[in-house]
Design a protein around this motif. Structure first.
Motif, mmCIF file in Angstrom:
data_model
loop_
_atom_site.group_PDB
_atom_site.id
_atom_site.type_symbol
_atom_site.label_atom_id
_atom_site.label_comp_id
_atom_site.label_asym_id
_atom_site.label_seq_id
_atom_site.Cartn_x
_atom_site.Cartn_y
_atom_site.Cartn_z
ATOM 1 N N UNK A 45 46.332 36.246 50.421
ATOM 2 C CA UNK A 45 44.955 36.113 49.928
ATOM 3 C C UNK A 45 44.022 35.750 51.077
ATOM 4 N N UNK A 46 44.450 34.800 51.917
ATOM 5 C CA UNK A 46 43.618 34.401 53.064
ATOM 6 C C UNK A 46 43.361 35.580 54.002
ATOM 7 N N UNK A 47 44.391 36.364 54.269
ATOM 8 C CA UNK A 47 44.251 37.517 55.162
ATOM 9 C C UNK A 47 43.305 38.558 54.571
ATOM 10 N N UNK A 48 43.406 38.800 53.268
ATOM 11 C CA UNK A 48 42.546 39.786 52.614
ATOM 12 C C UNK A 48 41.092 39.333 52.561
ATOM 13 N N UNK A 49 40.874 38.040 52.611
ATOM 14 C CA UNK A 49 39.518 37.491 52.552
ATOM 15 C C UNK A 49 38.659 38.026 53.700
ATOM 16 N N UNK A 50 39.267 38.331 54.807
ATOM 17 C CA UNK A 50 38.543 38.821 55.986
ATOM 18 C C UNK A 50 38.379 40.336 55.997
ATOM 19 N N UNK A 51 39.048 41.036 55.088
ATOM 20 C CA UNK A 51 39.005 42.494 55.083
ATOM 21 C C UNK A 51 37.803 43.053 54.335
ATOM 22 N N UNK A 52 37.785 44.366 54.225
ATOM 23 C CA UNK A 52 36.708 45.037 53.500
ATOM 24 C C UNK A 52 37.268 46.278 52.816
ATOM 25 N N UNK A 53 36.464 46.877 51.965
ATOM 26 C CA UNK A 53 36.860 48.092 51.258
ATOM 27 C C UNK A 53 37.254 47.810 49.822
ATOM 28 N N UNK A 54 37.162 48.848 48.989
ATOM 29 C CA UNK A 54 37.449 48.709 47.561
ATOM 30 C C UNK A 54 38.903 48.346 47.289
ATOM 31 N N UNK A 55 39.837 48.982 48.007
ATOM 32 C CA UNK A 55 41.256 48.706 47.799
ATOM 33 C C UNK A 55 41.571 47.257 48.179
ATOM 34 N N UNK B 51 43.638 36.114 40.735
ATOM 35 C CA UNK B 51 44.039 35.858 39.352
ATOM 36 C C UNK B 51 45.482 35.377 39.258
ATOM 37 N N UNK B 52 46.370 35.955 40.050
ATOM 38 C CA UNK B 52 47.778 35.549 40.025
ATOM 39 C C UNK B 52 47.944 34.122 40.537
ATOM 40 N N UNK B 53 47.215 33.765 41.579
ATOM 41 C CA UNK B 53 47.324 32.420 42.135
ATOM 42 C C UNK B 53 46.746 31.387 41.175
ATOM 43 N N UNK B 54 45.541 31.628 40.680
ATOM 44 C CA UNK B 54 44.907 30.634 39.812
ATOM 45 C C UNK B 54 45.548 30.587 38.433
ATOM 46 N N UNK B 55 46.268 31.632 38.052
ATOM 47 C CA UNK B 55 46.942 31.652 36.758
ATOM 48 C C UNK B 55 48.340 31.065 36.776
ATOM 49 N N UNK B 56 48.857 30.735 37.956
ATOM 50 C CA UNK B 56 50.199 30.166 38.080
ATOM 51 C C UNK B 56 50.160 28.647 37.927
ATOM 52 N N UNK C 247 41.090 26.240 46.502
ATOM 53 C CA UNK C 247 40.502 27.049 47.576
ATOM 54 C C UNK C 247 40.303 28.485 47.097
ATOM 55 N N UNK C 248 41.298 29.032 46.426
ATOM 56 C CA UNK C 248 41.204 30.404 45.916
ATOM 57 C C UNK C 248 40.144 30.499 44.829
ATOM 58 N N UNK C 249 40.162 29.563 43.890
ATOM 59 C CA UNK C 249 39.212 29.592 42.771
ATOM 60 C C UNK C 249 37.770 29.556 43.253
ATOM 61 N N UNK C 250 37.504 28.833 44.319
ATOM 62 C CA UNK C 250 36.131 28.692 44.817
ATOM 63 C C UNK C 250 35.827 29.632 45.982
ATOM 64 N N UNK C 251 36.679 30.619 46.204
ATOM 65 C CA UNK C 251 36.500 31.536 47.346
ATOM 66 C C UNK C 251 36.292 30.732 48.631
ATOM 67 N N UNK C 252 37.195 29.789 48.836
ATOM 68 C CA UNK C 252 37.172 28.924 50.020
ATOM 69 C C UNK C 252 35.858 28.150 50.134
ATOM 70 N N UNK C 253 35.379 27.675 48.990
ATOM 71 C CA UNK C 253 34.175 26.852 48.956
ATOM 72 C C UNK C 253 32.873 27.621 48.874
ATOM 73 N N UNK C 254 32.940 28.946 48.855
ATOM 74 C CA UNK C 254 31.722 29.764 48.795
ATOM 75 C C UNK C 254 31.184 29.928 47.376
ATOM 76 N N UNK D 157 43.210 40.656 42.437
ATOM 77 C CA UNK D 157 44.518 40.563 41.790
ATOM 78 C C UNK D 157 45.238 39.290 42.240
ATOM 79 N N UNK D 158 45.255 39.049 43.541
ATOM 80 C CA UNK D 158 45.900 37.846 44.065
ATOM 81 C C UNK D 158 45.197 36.590 43.562
#
Length: 108
Positions: free
Chosen positions: A45-55, A65-70, A83-90, A62-63
């Motif tokens: 999830x942290x790595x994807x936070x820096x990426x871009x694009x629809x995929x 929801x899976x993280x916050x739902x566990x 951290x995930x729920x708040x988009x790293x505080x954003x 998806x990650x």
């Protein structure tokens, strides 16, 4: 939501997180040698936070929801969920997330 309400909500969540961390840490049982979904998915999830694009964004959501739902296996995983729920505080946390944290705090 005005600033005072936001501060109050964050204060309430922090209190619930502290209470929940104590409960979760005391009752967490994880099989030796296995990782929980939260600990396994959080680095991706942290790595994807820096990426871009629809995929990338679809996988990120998806990650999220899976993280916050566990169910967290300890205080560190609960912190990862926050951290995930708040988009790293954003972002602010959702009411449903707070309800789950509160439920965890009241169990046990």
């Amino acid at each position: 939501m005005d600033k005072v309400q936001n501060i109050t909500r964050r204060g309430a969540l922090i209190g619930a997180l502290v209470s929940t961390a104590a409960i979760v840490s005391a009752s967490a049982v994880t099989a030796a040698g296995t990782s929980s979904p939260i600990s396994t998915l959080f680095p991706e999830w942290l790595a994807l936070r820096e990426g871009s694009g629809d995929e990338n964004f679809a996988r990120y959501l998806d990650l999220q929801e899976r993280i916050t739902g566990s169910t967290p296996a300890g205080a560190r995983e609960l912190a990862m969920q926050f951290v995930v729920e708040t988009d790293d505080g954003d972002s602010d946390f959702r009411d449903a997330f707070f309800a789950r944290v509160r439920q965890l705090a009241m169990e046990g």
